[in-house]
Write a protein that holds these residues in place. Structure first.
Motif, PDB file in Angstrom:
ATOM      1  N   GLY A 181       0.813  -1.216   0.000  1.00  0.00           N
ATOM      2  CA  GLY A 181       0.000   0.000   0.000  1.00  0.00           C
ATOM      3  C   GLY A 181       0.841   1.258   0.000  1.00  0.00           C
ATOM      4  N   ILE A 182       1.851   1.295   0.877  1.00  0.00           N
ATOM      5  CA  ILE A 182       2.736   2.458   0.962  1.00  0.00           C
ATOM      6  C   ILE A 182       3.567   2.595  -0.309  1.00  0.00           C
ATOM      7  CG2 ILE A 182       4.757   3.410   2.149  1.00  0.00           C
ATOM      8  CD1 ILE A 182       3.648   2.289   4.748  1.00  0.00           C
TER       9      ILE A 182
ATOM     10  N   LEU B 147       0.200   7.033   3.093  1.00  0.00           N
ATOM     11  CA  LEU B 147      -1.022   6.305   3.403  1.00  0.00           C
ATOM     12  C   LEU B 147      -1.338   6.331   4.899  1.00  0.00           C
ATOM     13  CD1 LEU B 147      -3.123   4.718   1.827  1.00  0.00           C
ATOM     14  CD2 LEU B 147      -1.784   2.650   2.210  1.00  0.00           C
ATOM     15  N   ARG B 148      -0.311   6.437   5.715  1.00  0.00           N
ATOM     16  CA  ARG B 148      -0.497   6.417   7.166  1.00  0.00           C
ATOM     17  C   ARG B 148      -1.053   7.735   7.711  1.00  0.00           C
ATOM     18  NH1 ARG B 148       5.569   4.449   7.932  1.00  0.00           N
ATOM     19  NH2 ARG B 148       5.663   5.851   6.142  1.00  0.00           N
ATOM     20  N   SER B 149      -1.161   8.729   6.833  1.00  0.00           N
ATOM     21  CA  SER B 149      -1.642  10.047   7.285  1.00  0.00           C
ATOM     22  C   SER B 149      -3.100  10.303   6.916  1.00  0.00           C
ATOM     23  CB  SER B 149      -0.770  11.151   6.673  1.00  0.00           C
ATOM     24  OG  SER B 149      -0.971  11.228   5.262  1.00  0.00           O
TER      25      SER B 149
ATOM     26  N   THR C 123      -8.192  -1.038   1.708  1.00  0.00           N
ATOM     27  CA  THR C 123      -9.361  -0.225   2.059  1.00  0.00           C
ATOM     28  C   THR C 123      -8.967   1.231   2.276  1.00  0.00           C
ATOM     29  OG1 THR C 123     -10.472  -2.125   3.080  1.00  0.00           O
ATOM     30  CG2 THR C 123     -11.254   0.064   3.686  1.00  0.00           C
ATOM     31  N   ASN C 124      -7.829   1.433   2.919  1.00  0.00           N
ATOM     32  CA  ASN C 124      -7.377   2.805   3.148  1.00  0.00           C
ATOM     33  C   ASN C 124      -6.851   3.435   1.858  1.00  0.00           C
ATOM     34  OD1 ASN C 124      -7.335   4.777   5.203  1.00  0.00           O
ATOM     35  ND2 ASN C 124      -5.118   4.662   5.325  1.00  0.00           N
ATOM     36  N   VAL C 125      -6.244   2.632   0.990  1.00  0.00           N
ATOM     37  CA  VAL C 125      -5.812   3.145  -0.315  1.00  0.00           C
ATOM     38  C   VAL C 125      -7.037   3.627  -1.098  1.00  0.00           C
ATOM     39  CG1 VAL C 125      -4.717   2.581  -2.528  1.00  0.00           C
ATOM     40  CG2 VAL C 125      -3.780   1.652  -0.407  1.00  0.00           C
ATOM     41  N   LEU C 126      -8.143   2.925  -0.961  1.00  0.00           N
ATOM     42  CA  LEU C 126      -9.379   3.313  -1.656  1.00  0.00           C
ATOM     43  C   LEU C 126      -9.843   4.699  -1.221  1.00  0.00           C
ATOM     44  CD1 LEU C 126     -11.477   2.273  -3.690  1.00  0.00           C
ATOM     45  CD2 LEU C 126     -12.746   1.314  -1.755  1.00  0.00           C
ATOM     46  N   ARG C 127      -9.511   5.078  -0.015  1.00  0.00           N
ATOM     47  CA  ARG C 127      -9.912   6.396   0.487  1.00  0.00           C
ATOM     48  C   ARG C 127      -9.155   7.531  -0.203  1.00  0.00           C
ATOM     49  NH1 ARG C 127     -10.027   3.434   5.701  1.00  0.00           N
ATOM     50  NH2 ARG C 127     -12.234   3.137   6.211  1.00  0.00           N
TER      51      ARG C 127
END
Length: 207
Positions: free
Chosen positions: A30-31, A42-44, A53-57
């Motif tokens: 992801g990162i 991505l962690r921010s 799921t967070n990448v989708l955001r």
């Protein structure tokens, strides 16, 4: 003496498989992919985890799909390597455990990883592909009805050890996946709290 030697070699292979699996699991797709695409750290954003799921955001569906595939494959590849190169079924399961732990606690990014759903599925593909298909079907069904990624993963993972034990008759694998299920639920404890409070973010919602 021969039995002791065989046990020692088997134990060594299992330990090596665990370490190799962990190194596979620690790859933070992801990162890496988000940075290569010129996106934010991505962690921010969003939940702050490194999964699809967070990448989708970020709004990039292709990047999220690529992350999902990468996180799945590292679990599957770890199991296959363990099975074929490092000692058979026991090593395969050890490698799967290692890959899952690697994703949760990756050495390369300060042991702060994702919540493990894609890697869990990847391990399951390597262990029993037919049950992985059931997992995916359950996930998609719950996601379609609820729009909650976390709820989908919780329900699908809860069924997985039961299917391995009662349907496939793979008792050792069922125990291992039950352990991974417990870890997955622990990693989703904040999601569970938000679901109960009605504040959980839905699929496609930007963080």
């Amino acid at each position: 003496m021969t039995d002791v030697l065989n046990w020692s070699l088997s134990g060594s292979a299992t330990l090596i498989a665990l370490v190799v699996g962990y190194l596979f699991g620690s790859i933070p797709f992801g990162i890496i992919l988000t940075r290569l695409a010129g996106g934010p750290d991505l962690r921010s954003i969003g939940s702050g985890n490194i999964g699809a799921t967070n990448v989708l955001r970020t709004g990039n569906k292709k990047l999220a799909a690529a992350t999902l595939v990468g996180d799945m494959l590292k679990g599957t590849v770890a199991v296959i390597v363990g099975a074929r190169l490092l000692g058979g079924p026991e090593a395969a399961l050890a490698a799967g455990i290692g890959a899952f732990l690697g994703h949760l606690f990756p050495v390369w990014v300060g042991f702060k990883g994702g919540k493990g759903v894609a890697t869990y599925l990847g391990v399951l593909i390597g262990v029993k592909a037919s049950i992985a298909l059931v997992f995916a079907a359950v996930w998609l069904s719950v996601a379609y009805l609820s729009r909650y990624s976390s709820l989908s993963a919780l329900v699908a993972s809860l069924l997985t050890p039961l299917l391995l034990w009662f349907w496939a008759g793979m008792h050792q694998a069922a125990i291992v996946m039950a352990i991974l299920t417990v870890l997955l639920w622990i990693m989703h404890r904040t999601n569970i709290a938000r679901l109960l409070a009605g504040r959980e973010g839905k699929i496609g919602q930007k963080g």
